[in-house]
Write an enzyme that holds these catalytic residues in place. Structure first.
Site, PDB file in Angstrom:
ATOM      1  N   SER A 192       0.852  -1.188   0.000  1.00  0.00           N
ATOM      2  CA  SER A 192       0.000   0.000   0.000  1.00  0.00           C
ATOM      3  C   SER A 192       0.881   1.229   0.000  1.00  0.00           C
ATOM      4  CB  SER A 192      -0.880   0.009   1.247  1.00  0.00           C
ATOM      5  OG  SER A 192      -1.439   1.290   1.439  1.00  0.00           O
ATOM      6  N   TYR A 205      -1.490  -1.231  10.467  1.00  0.00           N
ATOM      7  CA  TYR A 205      -1.699  -1.485   9.038  1.00  0.00           C
ATOM      8  C   TYR A 205      -0.499  -1.009   8.222  1.00  0.00           C
ATOM      9  CZ  TYR A 205      -3.718  -1.252   4.359  1.00  0.00           C
ATOM     10  OH  TYR A 205      -3.933  -1.398   3.015  1.00  0.00           O
TER      11      TYR A 205
HETATM   12  N1  NAP Z   1      -8.702  -0.566  -0.987  1.00  0.00           N
HETATM   13  C1  NAP Z   1      -7.659   0.244  -0.956  1.00  0.00           C
HETATM   14  O1  NAP Z   1      -7.784   1.464  -1.127  1.00  0.00           O
HETATM   15  C2  NAP Z   1      -6.278  -0.310  -0.752  1.00  0.00           C
HETATM   16  C3  NAP Z   1      -5.208   0.579  -0.772  1.00  0.00           C
HETATM   17  C4  NAP Z   1      -3.923   0.093  -0.590  1.00  0.00           C
HETATM   18  C5  NAP Z   1      -3.720  -1.259  -0.426  1.00  0.00           C
HETATM   19  N2  NAP Z   1      -4.766  -2.125  -0.406  1.00  0.00           N
HETATM   20  C6  NAP Z   1      -4.490  -3.540  -0.222  1.00  0.00           C
HETATM   21  O2  NAP Z   1      -5.174  -4.297  -1.199  1.00  0.00           O
HETATM   22  C7  NAP Z   1      -5.519  -5.565  -0.661  1.00  0.00           C
HETATM   23  C8  NAP Z   1      -7.004  -5.819  -0.847  1.00  0.00           C
HETATM   24  O3  NAP Z   1      -7.758  -4.818  -0.206  1.00  0.00           O
HETATM   25  P1  NAP Z   1      -9.303  -4.621  -0.439  1.00  0.00           P
HETATM   26  O4  NAP Z   1      -9.555  -3.175  -0.257  1.00  0.00           O
HETATM   27  O5  NAP Z   1      -9.701  -5.283  -1.700  1.00  0.00           O
HETATM   28  O6  NAP Z   1      -9.895  -5.426   0.821  1.00  0.00           O
HETATM   29  P2  NAP Z   1     -11.385  -5.900   1.114  1.00  0.00           P
HETATM   30  O7  NAP Z   1     -12.345  -5.210   0.227  1.00  0.00           O
HETATM   31  O8  NAP Z   1     -11.537  -5.772   2.571  1.00  0.00           O
HETATM   32  O9  NAP Z   1     -11.388  -7.445   0.690  1.00  0.00           O
HETATM   33  C9  NAP Z   1     -10.767  -8.370   1.494  1.00  0.00           C
HETATM   34  C10 NAP Z   1     -10.913  -9.779   0.923  1.00  0.00           C
HETATM   35  O10 NAP Z   1     -10.208 -10.650   1.787  1.00  0.00           O
HETATM   36  C11 NAP Z   1     -11.081 -11.580   2.405  1.00  0.00           C
HETATM   37  N3  NAP Z   1     -10.681 -11.667   3.794  1.00  0.00           N
HETATM   38  C12 NAP Z   1     -10.726 -10.665   4.716  1.00  0.00           C
HETATM   39  N4  NAP Z   1     -10.246 -11.090   5.882  1.00  0.00           N
HETATM   40  C13 NAP Z   1      -9.897 -12.391   5.703  1.00  0.00           C
HETATM   41  C14 NAP Z   1      -9.350 -13.377   6.556  1.00  0.00           C
HETATM   42  N5  NAP Z   1      -9.087 -13.134   7.829  1.00  0.00           N
HETATM   43  N6  NAP Z   1      -9.099 -14.602   6.038  1.00  0.00           N
HETATM   44  C15 NAP Z   1      -9.378 -14.859   4.753  1.00  0.00           C
HETATM   45  N7  NAP Z   1      -9.889 -13.972   3.908  1.00  0.00           N
HETATM   46  C16 NAP Z   1     -10.165 -12.747   4.374  1.00  0.00           C
HETATM   47  C17 NAP Z   1     -12.483 -11.053   2.194  1.00  0.00           C
HETATM   48  O11 NAP Z   1     -13.411 -12.103   1.995  1.00  0.00           O
HETATM   49  P3  NAP Z   1     -14.253 -12.795   3.198  1.00  0.00           P
HETATM   50  O12 NAP Z   1     -14.800 -11.679   4.018  1.00  0.00           O
HETATM   51  O13 NAP Z   1     -15.269 -13.607   2.491  1.00  0.00           O
HETATM   52  O14 NAP Z   1     -13.249 -13.632   3.922  1.00  0.00           O
HETATM   53  C18 NAP Z   1     -12.319 -10.305   0.868  1.00  0.00           C
HETATM   54  O15 NAP Z   1     -12.387 -11.223  -0.196  1.00  0.00           O
HETATM   55  C19 NAP Z   1      -5.087  -5.523   0.788  1.00  0.00           C
HETATM   56  O16 NAP Z   1      -3.804  -6.124   0.873  1.00  0.00           O
HETATM   57  C20 NAP Z   1      -5.000  -4.065   1.086  1.00  0.00           C
HETATM   58  O17 NAP Z   1      -4.090  -3.809   2.131  1.00  0.00           O
HETATM   59  C21 NAP Z   1      -6.048  -1.669  -0.567  1.00  0.00           C
END
Ligand code: NAP
Ligand code: NAG
Ligand code: NAG
Ligand code: NAG
Length: 315
Positions: A192, A205
């Site tokens: 990130s 985080y």
């Molecule tokens: N969104 C942003 O702006 C942003 C920015 C920088 C970096 N990132 C990075 O991008 C990645 C994805 O982020 P996102 O925003 O797409 O996240 P998200 O919308 O919260 O999605 C998380 C995914 O992971 C699964 N998950 C969550 N906790 C889990 C656990 N304990 N065990 C197994 N599966 C789990 C969830 O499915 P279930 O609930 O069905 O398990 C879901 O499929 C992360 O590494 C995040 O740090 C995101």
């Protein structure tokens, strides 16, 4: 006196040249990674890494978008996350839309070392060409908060370490040996923009993401001679559940657009923001919001206001 001025102007000239070279290097790299379609590796290259892709956290947000995009580019996909009904729904959708095979593995990455035996057994015999270490969580729910301002700090800390750090390290350990023996394979680690500095109110985080980025870049260098491509992807804001679904625009990406653009950069750089908009934002960040400012009391208030107006993260 005069010779002192000579020394000073020499120092000035060297500094200017150095700054110009840095800017030129940044621009050239940006053009190569994001703007030259002919530089891209394309689906045949991706498909040649192996028949299967494994995506952690594959039922929502960026992980789900990566899973679909990888299937669209010709790979079968293993989806891993917690909720079996969501996994099965997503797998069916991928088979229907892209005509690829899928497998699902139900796992909760907040669990420690003991969950990886099952995952390893489920992946046995699959030729894994691409691993996307995507799963991650923020600390104590998707809100900005101080370290102790959550219900169970001890458990929340362990959850973040297990989910954001241990998952990536263990998943990589599981698939790397077969990649090394085939001398090909790709590992993508979702870091990130928060990894680039320490961030008050997102301490756990941001620090976990710094681990991901640092670890990825080191392992990238270790295994490049063995044919393995490793990439750390460090996005700014993507509209997902983690960021409380802010309205997409020039600054905020939809996960589908983000995953497509980020996959286009694979093989071109081991350290990317993922898309041009986020690369520019990352470049400008030290100017707009320098690290020293964030660590002053009014700086952290400003950070809270800016992120609060972009996303519903403040309490
Ligand atoms: N969104 C942003 O702006 C942003 C920015 C920088 C970096 N990132 C990075 O991008 C990645 C994805 O982020 P996102 O925003 O797409 O996240 P998200 O919308 O919260 O999605 C998380 C995914 O992971 C699964 N998950 C969550 N906790 C889990 C656990 N304990 N065990 C197994 N599966 C789990 C969830 O499915 P279930 O609930 O069905 O398990 C879901 O499929 C992360 O590494 C995040 O740090 C995101
Ligand atoms: C799994 O997801 C479905 C569909 O979103 C939801 O209805 C269900 O409550 C979830 N199950 C668990 C155990 O969280
Ligand atoms: C979205 O995030 C909230 C806060 O962390 C969480 O309670 C909720 O289960 C998440 N919803 C989905 C669909 O993952
Ligand atoms: C991701 O991190 C793992 C460590 O688990 C490392 O082996 C791998 O090379 C990294 N991958 C990328 C793409 O940076």
């Amino acid at each position: 006196m005069e010779s002192r001025w000579d020394v000073l102007s020499a120092v000035g000239a060297i500094t200017c040249v150095w700054l110009l070279l840095r800017v030129a290097w940044g621009v050239a790299r940006g053009v190569y990674v994001y703007l030259l379609p002919q530089a891209r590796r394309g689906s045949p290259w991706l498909r040649a890494q192996g028949a299967w892709a494994v995506v952690t956290g594959a039922t929502g947000g960026i992980g789900r978008a990566y899973a679909h995009e990888l299937a669209r580019r010709g790979l079968n996909v293993v989806l891993i996350s917690r909720n079996l009904s969501k996994l099965e729904l997503e797998a069916k959708e991928i088979e229907r839309l892209h005509g690829r095979r899928t497998r699902v593995i139900q796992a909760d990455f907040t669990g420690g070392l003991q969950i990886y035996g099952d995952i390893e057994a489920e992946l046995q015999g699959l030729e894994v060409g691409v691993l996307v270490n995507n799963v991650a969580m923020t600390y104590g729910g998707n809100k900005l908060k101080r370290l102790l301002d959550c219900e169970n700090p001890a458990k929340s800390m362990m959850d973040v370490v297990n989910c954001n750090i241990l998952s990536m390290v263990q998943m990589t350990r599981i698939v790397l040996p077969q990649m090394v023996s085939r001398r090909r394979g790709v590992i993508v680690n979702l870091s990130s923009v928060a990894s680039l500095r320490s961030v008050p109110l997102l301490a756990m985080y941001a620090a976990s993401k710094a681990f991901v980025r640092s670890f990825s870049l080191a392992v990238a260098t270790e295994y490049r001679p063995l044919g393995i491509t490793v990439q750390a992807v460090s996005p700014c804001v993507v509209s997902t559940n983690m960021t409380s679904h802010p309205t997409p625009g020039p600054l905020i990406k939809l996960p589908e657009d983000f995953a497509r653009e980020a996959l286009d950069t694979l093989g071109l750089s081991s350290d990317v923001s993922g898309c041009l908009s986020h690369a520019l934002q990352t470049l400008l960040m030290p100017v707009v919001l320098p690290e020293w400012l964030i660590h002053t009391p009014w700086g952290s208030q400003l950070l809270l206001k800016v992120t609060g107006s972009l996303m519903d993260l403040s309490e």
